[in-house]
Structure formats: structure tokens, C-alpha cells
Design a protein around this motif. Structure first.
Motif, mmCIF file in Angstrom:
data_model
loop_
_atom_site.group_PDB
_atom_site.id
_atom_site.type_symbol
_atom_site.label_atom_id
_atom_site.label_comp_id
_atom_site.label_asym_id
_atom_site.label_seq_id
_atom_site.Cartn_x
_atom_site.Cartn_y
_atom_site.Cartn_z
ATOM 1 N N HIS A 77 0.807 -1.190 0.041
ATOM 2 C CA HIS A 77 -0.097 0.046 -0.064
ATOM 3 C C HIS A 77 0.787 1.190 -0.061
ATOM 4 O O HIS A 77 0.735 2.408 -0.784
ATOM 5 C CB HIS A 77 -0.869 0.048 1.356
ATOM 6 C CG HIS A 77 -1.835 1.204 1.026
ATOM 7 N ND1 HIS A 77 -2.965 1.237 0.452
ATOM 8 C CD2 HIS A 77 -1.761 2.387 1.917
ATOM 9 C CE1 HIS A 77 -3.481 2.181 0.761
ATOM 10 N NE2 HIS A 77 -2.902 3.091 1.720
ATOM 11 N N TYR A 123 -11.735 1.300 0.671
ATOM 12 C CA TYR A 123 -10.925 -0.003 1.171
ATOM 13 C C TYR A 123 -12.012 -0.713 2.013
ATOM 14 O O TYR A 123 -11.690 -1.614 2.882
ATOM 15 C CB TYR A 123 -10.160 0.560 2.381
ATOM 16 C CG TYR A 123 -9.138 1.394 1.449
ATOM 17 C CD1 TYR A 123 -8.280 1.004 0.541
ATOM 18 C CD2 TYR A 123 -8.652 2.762 2.325
ATOM 19 C CE1 TYR A 123 -7.123 1.600 -0.011
ATOM 20 C CE2 TYR A 123 -7.683 3.324 1.305
ATOM 21 C CZ TYR A 123 -7.143 2.653 0.365
ATOM 22 O OH TYR A 123 -6.011 3.620 0.004
ATOM 23 N N GLU A 133 -11.269 -4.345 2.524
ATOM 24 C CA GLU A 133 -9.895 -4.749 3.019
ATOM 25 C C GLU A 133 -9.873 -4.875 4.594
ATOM 26 O O GLU A 133 -10.523 -4.010 5.358
ATOM 27 C CB GLU A 133 -9.015 -3.406 2.713
ATOM 28 C CG GLU A 133 -8.646 -2.966 1.218
ATOM 29 C CD GLU A 133 -7.841 -4.242 0.413
ATOM 30 O OE1 GLU A 133 -7.045 -4.975 1.422
ATOM 31 O OE2 GLU A 133 -7.956 -4.323 -0.533
ATOM 32 N N ARG A 151 -8.257 -1.700 6.520
ATOM 33 C CA ARG A 151 -8.783 -0.430 6.029
ATOM 34 C C ARG A 151 -8.491 0.746 6.742
ATOM 35 O O ARG A 151 -8.088 1.872 6.600
ATOM 36 C CB ARG A 151 -10.492 -0.663 5.730
ATOM 37 C CG ARG A 151 -11.258 -0.917 6.854
ATOM 38 C CD ARG A 151 -12.581 -0.819 6.272
ATOM 39 N NE ARG A 151 -13.406 -1.856 7.129
ATOM 40 C CZ ARG A 151 -13.397 -3.071 7.203
ATOM 41 N NH1 ARG A 151 -13.181 -3.807 6.233
ATOM 42 N NH2 ARG A 151 -14.318 -3.820 8.114
ATOM 43 N N MET A 160 -4.802 1.627 6.260
ATOM 44 C CA MET A 160 -4.649 2.189 4.905
ATOM 45 C C MET A 160 -5.045 3.656 5.061
ATOM 46 O O MET A 160 -4.410 4.446 4.291
ATOM 47 C CB MET A 160 -5.544 1.400 3.763
ATOM 48 C CG MET A 160 -4.758 0.046 3.644
ATOM 49 S SD MET A 160 -5.759 -1.040 2.524
ATOM 50 C CE MET A 160 -4.464 -2.143 2.018
ATOM 51 N N HIS A 161 -6.509 3.957 5.557
ATOM 52 C CA HIS A 161 -6.690 5.283 5.801
ATOM 53 C C HIS A 161 -5.965 6.199 6.372
ATOM 54 O O HIS A 161 -5.491 7.351 5.916
ATOM 55 C CB HIS A 161 -8.204 5.398 6.171
ATOM 56 C CG HIS A 161 -9.332 5.112 5.273
ATOM 57 N ND1 HIS A 161 -9.601 5.878 4.079
ATOM 58 C CD2 HIS A 161 -10.295 4.233 5.304
ATOM 59 C CE1 HIS A 161 -10.731 5.481 3.566
ATOM 60 N NE2 HIS A 161 -11.096 4.217 4.080
#
Length: 179
Positions: free
Chosen positions: A68, A152, A155, A158, A161-162
Motif C-alpha cells: 500500500h 477500502y 480490506e 482499511r 490504509m486510511h
């Protein structure tokens, strides 16, 4: 019966259970223009699985977050730029708790009191070898549970990732634009 299972495990698995330092698990380290190093992951606050094999889960987490970072940071770089992230701590959103139901698997409870957190250092080197951006970050997303899952939603990581996307957009992008 327990003794028989143990005996079979010893015979089939070898005589010792200790793992030499050179045989320790090697976590995915993404290389290329964006390198992600997972430093001493055994000391991370929380990268525990609720079920399954712990080493596989850690491999999944490190590979997913490393890829990512590569995907989000690479488009910001100019030719010859290289970035190295050295992750020193990770605390996934939620907390793993024992389940006292029909299953022996633990479960991850995701509540606002268990935000995702990631500590790392980074350095961006341009094509001439000069450091154009660097620093240490201790990211924590206290509002992770109030936002839409958006792109996401399917995912498992998530929230993390955010959190990384927010930091890249608010901080790293601005640093790279100032060159």
C-alpha cells in the motif's frame, strides 16, 4: 494421547524447537523506489491474529501495508528518487480478545478506544543522493471508526490504509512539492 501427539511432533519436526537467528522469519521487505523495513516486529504492540497461524497473519499484514505504501508513494516521486520507511511499531485497529463461544478462536473487537497506530521513520533521497525529506512519525487515527470505508471497504486493514493515506496527503505530499 497428548504424549503421543507430542512424540510425533518431535520425531517429524526434528529434535529441537529453537529457531536460529539466521532461520528467523524474514518479513516482507518491499524494495524498489519505495522500501519498507519492518524493524523488530516481535516488539510491535499489536499484530496478533484472532485465528490461524500468527506468522502467516503477520506476513499478510506487513505485505499488505508495504504494498500500500509503495502504491501511494511511488506516483509522488521523480525519476531517481528513493524512499525508505523503517517501521518501529504497529498497533492495528481493535484488540484481540478470547471468544468464549463454540470456537476456540479469538476475535478482534474494533471500537473507538482501540485506534490504529503506526510509528516509523522515513527518508526520501533524490537522484543525486541528497535527502529531500525525512522524519519520524507516530501516527494515530482517533476518528478511524467515524469515516466511511470507501474504497477500502473489503480490506481487512482499511483503517490502517486510511491512516497512511491521510499522512501521505497531508504531510509527505507537501514536503515533496516544496523541492
Amino acid at each position: 494421547m497428548k504424549h503421543l501427539i507430542w512424540l510425533v511432533a518431535v520425531v517429524l519436526g526434528g529434535t529441537g524447537t529453537a529457531v536460529a537467528a539466521d532461520e528467523a522469519p524474514q518479513w516482507p521487505t518491499q524494495d524498489g523506489d519505495v522500501t519498507v523495513v519492518w524493524q523488530e516486529p516481535e516488539n510491535y504492540k499489536d499484530v496478533r491474529t484472532g485465528s490461524g497461524v500468527q506468522s502467516r497473519y503477520q506476513n499478510h499484514v506487513f505485505a499488505t501495508l508495504g504494498k500500500h505504501l509503495q502504491k501511494r508513494v511511488t506516483p509522488l516521486l521523480q525519476d531517481g528518487d528513493k524512499v525508505t520507511f523503517t517501521v518501529t511499531d504497529l498497533d492495528l485497529a481493535g484488540d484481540v480478545r478470547p471468544s468464549f463461544g463454540r470456537t476456540s478462536n479469538d476475535i478482534r473487537i474494533v471500537k473507538s478506544i482501540y485506534p490504529p497506530r503506526m510509528a516509523f521513520s522515513y527518508q526520501v533521497i533524490d537522484g543525486s543522493g541528497e535527502a529531500i525529506a525525512q522524519g519520524e512519525e507516530d501516527l494515530r487515527d482517533m476518528g478511524f471508526d467515524t469515516r466511511s470505508a470507501g474504497r477500502y471497504q473489503n480490506e481487512s486493514l482499511r483503517y490502517e490504509m486510511h491512516m497512511l493515506d491521510d499522512w501521505i496527503r497531508k504531510d509527505l505530499t507537501k514536503q515533496l512539492e516544496q523541492r
